[in-house]
Design a protein around this motif. Structure first.
Motif, PDB file in Angstrom:
ATOM      1  N   MET A 244     -12.823  -4.988   1.563  1.00 15.20           N
ATOM      2  CA  MET A 244     -12.426  -3.666   2.017  1.00 15.20           C
ATOM      3  C   MET A 244     -11.647  -2.951   0.922  1.00 15.20           C
ATOM      4  O   MET A 244     -11.050  -3.587   0.064  1.00 15.20           O
ATOM      5  N   THR A 245     -11.669  -1.640   0.970  1.00 13.80           N
ATOM      6  CA  THR A 245     -10.965  -0.816  -0.009  1.00 13.80           C
ATOM      7  C   THR A 245      -9.792  -0.142   0.686  1.00 13.80           C
ATOM      8  O   THR A 245      -9.947   0.435   1.768  1.00 13.80           O
ATOM      9  N   ILE A 246      -8.627  -0.214   0.032  1.00 13.21           N
ATOM     10  CA  ILE A 246      -7.413   0.383   0.594  1.00 13.21           C
ATOM     11  C   ILE A 246      -6.880   1.412  -0.397  1.00 13.21           C
ATOM     12  O   ILE A 246      -6.624   1.072  -1.559  1.00 13.21           O
ATOM     13  N   PRO A 247      -6.706   2.667   0.025  1.00 14.86           N
ATOM     14  CA  PRO A 247      -6.114   3.663  -0.870  1.00 14.86           C
ATOM     15  C   PRO A 247      -4.599   3.447  -0.964  1.00 14.86           C
ATOM     16  O   PRO A 247      -3.924   3.280   0.051  1.00 14.86           O
ATOM     17  N   LEU A 248      -4.083   3.422  -2.186  1.00 14.50           N
ATOM     18  CA  LEU A 248      -2.644   3.224  -2.392  1.00 14.50           C
ATOM     19  C   LEU A 248      -2.023   4.471  -3.005  1.00 14.50           C
ATOM     20  O   LEU A 248      -2.631   5.130  -3.850  1.00 14.50           O
ATOM     21  N   ASP A 249      -0.799   4.775  -2.588  1.00 13.53           N
ATOM     22  CA  ASP A 249      -0.049   5.893  -3.157  1.00 13.53           C
ATOM     23  C   ASP A 249       0.878   5.428  -4.272  1.00 13.53           C
ATOM     24  O   ASP A 249       1.324   6.231  -5.082  1.00 13.53           O
ATOM     25  N   MET A 250       1.182   4.158  -4.310  1.00 10.41           N
ATOM     26  CA  MET A 250       2.126   3.598  -5.274  1.00 10.41           C
ATOM     27  C   MET A 250       1.496   3.568  -6.664  1.00 10.41           C
ATOM     28  O   MET A 250       0.339   3.193  -6.830  1.00 10.41           O
ATOM     29  N   ARG A 251       2.285   3.935  -7.675  1.00 12.42           N
ATOM     30  CA  ARG A 251       1.812   3.913  -9.055  1.00 12.42           C
ATOM     31  C   ARG A 251       2.685   3.041  -9.956  1.00 12.42           C
ATOM     32  O   ARG A 251       2.356   2.831 -11.112  1.00 12.42           O
ATOM     33  N   SER A 252       3.771   2.521  -9.444  1.00 12.76           N
ATOM     34  CA  SER A 252       4.679   1.679 -10.218  1.00 12.76           C
ATOM     35  C   SER A 252       3.991   0.369 -10.589  1.00 12.76           C
ATOM     36  O   SER A 252       3.466  -0.339  -9.728  1.00 12.76           O
ATOM     37  N   ARG A 253       3.997   0.038 -11.883  1.00 10.17           N
ATOM     38  CA  ARG A 253       3.375  -1.207 -12.338  1.00 10.17           C
ATOM     39  C   ARG A 253       4.065  -2.418 -11.719  1.00 10.17           C
ATOM     40  O   ARG A 253       3.412  -3.388 -11.355  1.00 10.17           O
ATOM     41  N   HIS A 254       5.372  -2.354 -11.604  1.00  5.96           N
ATOM     42  CA  HIS A 254       6.113  -3.470 -11.033  1.00  5.96           C
ATOM     43  C   HIS A 254       5.826  -3.616  -9.541  1.00  5.96           C
ATOM     44  O   HIS A 254       5.662  -4.718  -9.029  1.00  5.96           O
ATOM     45  N   GLY A 255       5.761  -2.494  -8.848  1.00  4.02           N
ATOM     46  CA  GLY A 255       5.444  -2.529  -7.427  1.00  4.02           C
ATOM     47  C   GLY A 255       4.044  -3.068  -7.166  1.00  4.02           C
ATOM     48  O   GLY A 255       3.831  -3.855  -6.253  1.00  4.02           O
ATOM     49  N   LEU A 256       3.082  -2.657  -7.999  1.00  4.01           N
ATOM     50  CA  LEU A 256       1.716  -3.156  -7.855  1.00  4.01           C
ATOM     51  C   LEU A 256       1.644  -4.646  -8.157  1.00  4.01           C
ATOM     52  O   LEU A 256       0.906  -5.391  -7.497  1.00  4.01           O
ATOM     53  N   ALA A 257       2.413  -5.095  -9.141  1.00  6.99           N
ATOM     54  CA  ALA A 257       2.434  -6.525  -9.466  1.00  6.99           C
ATOM     55  C   ALA A 257       2.997  -7.336  -8.303  1.00  6.99           C
ATOM     56  O   ALA A 257       2.452  -8.383  -7.936  1.00  6.99           O
ATOM     57  N   VAL A 258       4.074  -6.852  -7.698  1.00  2.90           N
ATOM     58  CA  VAL A 258       4.661  -7.559  -6.553  1.00  2.90           C
ATOM     59  C   VAL A 258       3.697  -7.527  -5.368  1.00  2.90           C
ATOM     60  O   VAL A 258       3.530  -8.532  -4.670  1.00  2.90           O
ATOM     61  N   LEU A 259       3.026  -6.397  -5.153  1.00  2.53           N
ATOM     62  CA  LEU A 259       2.057  -6.313  -4.059  1.00  2.53           C
ATOM     63  C   LEU A 259       0.909  -7.295  -4.282  1.00  2.53           C
ATOM     64  O   LEU A 259       0.455  -7.945  -3.338  1.00  2.53           O
TER      65      LEU A 259
END
Length: 162
Positions: free
Chosen positions: A95-110
């Motif tokens: 499945m594809t999920i649209p994300l609003d977050m752009r922080s590299r650190h936040g994406l890494a933790v996610l």
């Protein structure tokens, strides 16, 4: 002191991990572990990573509690799927999920959160579109997964890092 040990927490974690893996507090292991920890800190400094800015530490603690609860709940759910299902992978899907977050650190933790939760795998992230491709072992309702990722994890990660 920061020139000698640019990442002191990383060095301490590496030393602790070395001692735990070797199950020894002998002088030789402490010295060798310390040398490896300092070298690891220097290697990290050579990579020149951006230091994360944690804006709301209490939100990070709340996120930690949610993640630990979700991992426990997901372990039980995956165990039930494995024991009770006669056709493995019957409901698995992408499945594809649209994300609003752009922080590299936040994406890494996610990505760590999603991959460490049993039954889910972070497949890829398209930075241009801001979409996450996710594989789910028991994909019954996509809206539940989208709400979980966006409102349970992404919202808190944006509070912490953006």
């Amino acid at each position: 002191m920061s020139w000698f040990l640019p990442f002191p927490l990383l060095s301490a974690a590496l030393l602790a991990l070395w001692l735990l893996l070797n199950q020894s507090l002998s002088a030789g292991h402490v010295i060798l572990g310390s040398v490896l920890a300092v070298l690891g800190s220097w290697a990290m400094a050579a990579l020149r990573p951006d230091k994360p800015r944690i804006r709301r530490p209490f939100a990070a603690l709340r996120l930690l509690g949610l993640v630990l609860f979700d991992i426990l709940r997901s372990n039980i759910a995956v165990g039930r799927i494995i024991v009770r299902t006669r056709e493995p992978g019957a409901n698995a899907g992408f499945m594809t999920i649209p994300l609003d977050m752009r922080s590299r650190h936040g994406l890494a933790v996610l990505s760590i959160i999603i991959t460490s939760t049993p039954g889910t795998i972070w497949v890829s992230y398209d930075a241009a579109k801001g979409t996450l491709l996710l594989h789910v072992l028991d994909l019954v309702d996509e809206t539940v997964w989208i709400e979980t990722i966006k409102y349970r994890y992404e919202r808190l990660l944006m509070e912490i890092f953006e």
